[in-house]
Design an enzyme around this catalytic site. Structure first.
Site, PDB file in Angstrom:
ATOM      1  N   ASN A  64      53.074  48.408  37.583  1.00 55.93           N
ATOM      2  CA  ASN A  64      52.902  46.973  37.313  1.00 55.93           C
ATOM      3  C   ASN A  64      54.035  46.238  38.018  1.00 55.93           C
ATOM      4  OD1 ASN A  64      50.865  47.625  35.605  1.00 55.93           O
ATOM      5  ND2 ASN A  64      51.826  46.864  33.738  1.00 55.93           N
ATOM      6  N   TRP A  95      45.221  44.200  38.184  1.00 56.03           N
ATOM      7  CA  TRP A  95      44.892  42.811  38.512  1.00 56.03           C
ATOM      8  C   TRP A  95      45.438  42.630  39.930  1.00 56.03           C
ATOM      9  CZ3 TRP A  95      47.334  38.164  39.761  1.00 56.03           C
ATOM     10  CH2 TRP A  95      46.595  36.998  39.534  1.00 56.03           C
ATOM     11  N   GLU A 128      45.263  20.133  27.592  1.00 58.21           N
ATOM     12  CA  GLU A 128      44.878  21.419  27.010  1.00 58.21           C
ATOM     13  C   GLU A 128      43.354  21.526  26.924  1.00 58.21           C
ATOM     14  OE1 GLU A 128      46.123  24.148  26.619  1.00 58.21           O
ATOM     15  OE2 GLU A 128      44.952  25.189  25.106  1.00 58.21           O
ATOM     16  N   CYS A 151      48.123  43.623  34.992  1.00 63.56           N
ATOM     17  CA  CYS A 151      47.970  45.075  35.018  1.00 63.56           C
ATOM     18  C   CYS A 151      48.433  45.704  33.701  1.00 63.56           C
ATOM     19  CB  CYS A 151      48.802  45.662  36.143  1.00 63.56           C
ATOM     20  SG  CYS A 151      48.423  44.953  37.730  1.00 63.56           S
TER      21      CYS A 151
END
Ligand code: AGP
Length: 597
Positions: free
Chosen positions: A98, A74, A471, A2
């Site tokens: 948030n 989010w 990765e 957020c």
């Protein structure tokens, strides 16, 4: 995750500041957006599910209003729809938030017992309702905030204003970043200074349990009812604003930033011996704590320390470390790795280590981030703003910093020999010279289609090649949504090989000369079962005829090899996502900075 922006000041600027601020925060990842402002005698709230352009379609950019707040959400509590989007208004207060309120159920029940009703599934609506209730009781916003902060458990950065009070923004902070941007006759608030950096380079950082009252000419910060003296910070020049510079997306551009970032990083740490460094002689243990790609960079660090310093390093995911007994003492150095410096799990661990008075060091990109302020020593990654959710230059600079730290560590312990220094200087020069040709060479892969319709892709390697496999696999799955996983090459035959069938793509990374033959045997095992094998190896290795494809990388020596070897995989992931026409910079469900647990 957020993002928050708030503004009070010039009426003709408010909407522009809110929308520009939200645009600057887009990189963090979100699924709905909204703003609230005062107009025609009331608070107006506009919000939309989806991307910012959906919100922008319903906002009049020329609207005059002296106060406003904005948010990108989010989703945590409740799906990503318009009702759950922020801002949330309850009674006379409108707020953006948030974080996560952990005792939401208890507070909601208390309010429901008083007859309060809720329309969304969010914890934020409960927070605002609770604050509104406290205001009705105390008739004073400062006291209402103090009471609310005592009762609410969890993490929050809150910005709100009141329908009958257009002269103030009210803010509260715990475990989620919040900053005041200081202007002239205007003030800003944001969860990240990127939101207002176009307008001011001066800001004030709030600490946990602080709250504030802001008008257009002044700001006041409090804790436990008392005024807190705060320092005005000035943005560091290394945090320059980034743009795409002609690339089709930030991820592509940021991969191409890597040569410059690394050249400058090595030069900076070689020439600047004044940065504050721990007394590396005193430690008998290193623990590395990180999440995601930062964890993978830490795995390379662990492997470098084992091979070059013969020093054992423990590494843990921050989300695991925070719930286990901390087996560290005053002779342990805990290294936290984080691009954003705001990752909730990593921050939590850093707080725990600080409380235990154990030495900590941060490898971090964002200047003045929470992690950088919590740790005893900071090595800034100096990678510049990274906007693509999938890290590329950030990861590469984290690996580079492990090489830099290894050298400083061994020098301090008198184990860095002339021959190692020669290896370092030669390897670094080779690696930096090889970067540009390597970027060009891997701009196109003719066999991308062979990955796309397969149920699984595998990446295997040993030692640092295994860390690279993790990765490479994460990069592919996060931007292309292809199913992929990484395994230590020798582990495949202990179970996972049952998934290998005709044409299953298996990427074998074999740049480590000590384990090359062993990894080769493992790739022959999968080849014998029909796998489509893509081998990554050194240009100095013998040509391997049995494989389907080769990704040949320049041999730059063991110290620097991991830095160059990841480049083709970063480019491959970008190319696959592009071929699939995906939103490369903002993959679904992902956030750049994961500020919740
Ligand atoms: C990397 O591409 C990911 N977006 C993610 O794994 C990231 O590395 C992780 O969330 C940690 O973030 P940090 O470095 O900001 O702490």
């Amino acid at each position: 995750m957020c993002g928050i922006v708030g503004y009070i000041g010039h009426p003709e600027k408010t909407i522009d500041v809110l929308l520009k601020g939200l645009e600057r925060l887009e990189y963090r990842g979100y699924d709905s957006a909204g703003i609230a402002y005062f107009k025609d005698g009331q608070i107006n709230v506009l919000k939309k599910a989806g991307k910012l352009n959906c919100l922008e379609e319903i906002v009049d950019r020329n609207m005059l209003t002296e106060i406003g707040i904005g948010h990108t959400r989010w989703a945590t509590h409740g799906e990503a729809n318009e009702i759950n989007a922020h801002p949330h208004k309850y009674g006379k207060i409108v707020a953006v938030h948030n974080g996560i309120i952990e005792n939401m159920d208890e507070l909601k029940k208390e309010l429901e017992d008083k007859g309060k009703k809720f329309i969304s599934d969010t914890d934020t609506e409960v927070f605002v309702a609770f604050l509104n209730d406290a205001l009705e009781k105390y008739q004073d916003m400062k006291q209402a905030m103090e009471y609310t902060m005592k009762r609410v458990k969890g993490s929050y950065a809150i910005v709100c204003f009141h329908e009958d009070d257009l002269e103030h923004l009210y803010i509260m902070k715990k475990d989620s970043p919040l900053l005041i941007g200081v202007g002239k006759g205007e003030m800003y608030v944001a969860s990240d200074y990127q939101a207002f950096r176009e307008f001011t380079n001066q800001y004030v950082l709030l600490d946990d349990f602080e709250y504030g009252i802001i008008d257009k000419n002044a700001w006041h910060v409090y804790k436990d009812g008392k005024v807190v003296e705060k320092k005005i910070e000035v943005l560091d020049e290394q945090d320059s604003l980034s743009n795409k510079e002609g690339y089709d997306c930030y991820m592509h551009k940021e991969i191409y930033d890597i040569p410059n970032v690394l050249t400058n990083l090595f030069t900076f740490y070689e020439e600047n011996d004044t940065h504050s460094v721990p007394d590396y002689r005193k430690y008998n243990k290193i623990q590395i704590v990180a999440c995601g790609s930062a964890y993978h960079a830490g795995c390379i660090g662990k492997s470098l320390f084992a091979h070059f310093a013969q020093f054992p390093v423990e590494i843990e995911y921050a989300s695991e470390y925070r719930y286990q007994p901390i087996l560290a003492d005053q002779n342990t150095l805990v290294i936290f790795v984080s691009q954003s410096g705001e990752t909730a799990d990593t921050i939590h661990c850093a707080k725990k280590i600080k409380e235990m008075q154990i030495d900590s060091l941060a490898i971090v990109n964002v200047y003045n981030s929470t992690l950088s302020r919590l740790t005893d020593y900071v090595y800034y990654m100096r990678a510049g703003e990274e906007r693509a959710v999938a890290t590329t230059k950030g990861y590469s600079s984290q690996v580079a910093l492990f090489i830099i730290i290894l050298r400083e560590w061994m020098k301090a312990r008198n184990t860095w020999t002339a021959s190692l220094e020669q290896q370092y200087q030669e390897g670094k020069t080779k690696m930096l010279q090889a970067m540009e040709p390597c970027l060009k060479k891997f701009e196109h892969f003719s066999w991308i289609k062979k990955l796309i319709d397969k149920p699984a892709n595998f990446f295997i390697g040993r030692q640092s090649d295994y860390a690279l496999s993790m990765e490479a696999s994460l990069k592919l799955k996060e931007v292309s949504y292809l199913n992929s996983s990484a395994y230590a090459a020798g582990e495949l035959k202990h179970g996972t090989i049952s998934l290998v069938e005709e044409k299953t793509p298996v990427f074998a990374i074999a740049t480590d000369k000590n384990t090359y033959e062993k990894t080769k045997s493992n790739l022959m095992e999968v080849k014998a079962r029909g796998a489509y094998v893509i081998l990554t190896t050194l240009d100095t290795a013998e040509e391997e005829k049995e494989v389907d494809e080769r990704m040949i990388v320049p041999d730059v020596g063991a110290l620097f090899q991991p830095i160059i070897t990841i480049i083709p995989f970063q480019l491959l992931s970008y190319q696959v996502a592009k071929a699939l026409q995906l939103d490369i910079d903002h993959p679904r469900n992902l956030a750049k900075s994961v500020t919740v647990e």
